[in-house]
Scaffold this motif. Structure first.
Motif: not given
Length: 299
Positions: A215-231
């Motif tokens: 991406l453009g610009a210098t630094h980003w603060f994206p959202d994070f989605v972590v998908v877990v499964e099983g145990q």
């Protein structure tokens, strides 16, 4: 609070003790830049009202123009903290009412200016709160160019505007990332997933270099989605990360999350080294990086 001096020969106007950062940087060519330790400004962005602009008083540098609330950084002050402080001092912006989305740094070697673009997450009424402003107003994005802009802001506005609607999200295949490091994760899958979530939350707070996201610009603060499964579905929620517990195969949930986010206009990055899932994520419109890409960012 310290007020920026106007032009050479005019006395500075100070209110309160002077900070060592409140000084001009003068280049060999005679160009003058305010802020011994650099400067920063805040572009608060509201999807309905537009961007918050400051009408600079006549005695200030480039007085009478419109720009962003901002000013000189204090010694040792991070740019984001400085931009938020200045916006609060000059325009009454409550620090908790905005969330930084990206930064853009103009680095001239001897001096730098950091623009902090932040989303309004809690609506507030901006107001003139110090003598540096004639007015502070919300301007629709399409009308910013109609105002006489500060030359520095005018130069940056076009590229900043093009990024205002870019909203990156990183979707993490937790099982794949955890499994990429042979550290005994199989003995405690929930514990390993929680450790990953904690590290991802720290990354969400510190942000990601723009070039890592393409991406453009210098630094980003994206959202994070972590998908877990099983145990690992028993993992605790961690602030700063949205945890999705797959009811069945994690791949199906990750592909569905990527498709939904892309359809909603987000710039989606999926983290997985699984070839089958990579193809599904790319079909959904996502960029895909392997587990090593994320572990490298996590340090």
């Amino acid at each position: 609070m310290t007020i920026e001096p106007a032009l050479p020969g005019q006395p500075p106007r100070f209110a309160g003790p002077r900070d060592p950062g409140d000084a001009w940087v003068v280049t060999e060519a005679g160009e003058r830049y305010w802020g011994r330790f650099g400067a920063a400004g805040l572009m608060a962005f509201d999807t309905e009202r537009g961007v918050l602009l400051q009408h600079r008083v006549g005695w200030s540098h480039h007085g009478g123009t419109w720009a962003l609330p901002g000013g000189a950084l204090h010694q040792g002050e991070p740019a984001i903290a400085g931009a938020l402080r200045e916006a609060h001092e000059e325009a009454g912006v409550p620090v908790a009412s905005v969330r930084p989305r990206f930064t853009n740094v103009l680095d001239l070697g001897v001096w730098s200016y950091t623009t902090v673009v932040a989303d309004v997450i809690e609506r507030f009424a901006a107001a003139v709160t110090d003598p540096e402003s004639f007015a502070v107003e919300w301007s629709p994005v399409d009308e910013v160019d109609d105002r006489p802009l500060h030359p520095g802001f005018a130069d940056a506005w076009s590229s900043l505007r093009s990024l205002l609607h870019v909203r990156p999200v990183i979707v993490v295949d937790a099982a794949n990332v955890v499994g990429s490091v042979p550290d005994g994760w199989w003995k405690d899958r929930a514990g390993a997933a929680e450790h990953l979530l904690t590290r991802v939350a720290a990354l969400a707070s510190s942000g990601v270099p723009a070039d890592a996201l393409g991406l453009g610009a210098t630094h980003w603060f994206p959202d994070f989605v972590v998908v877990v499964e099983g145990q690992a579905r028993d993992v605790m929620d961690i602030d700063g990360v949205r945890t999705v517990r797959a009811p069945g195969e994690g791949d199906d949930t990750i592909a569905a999350e990527a498709a939904a986010l892309a359809d909603d206009g987000h710039a989606v990055t999926v983290v997985t080294s699984d070839r089958g899932l990579r193809a599904r994520a790319e079909d959904a419109g996502a960029t895909v990086h392997g587990a090593g890409w994320l572990t490298g960012l996590l340090g």
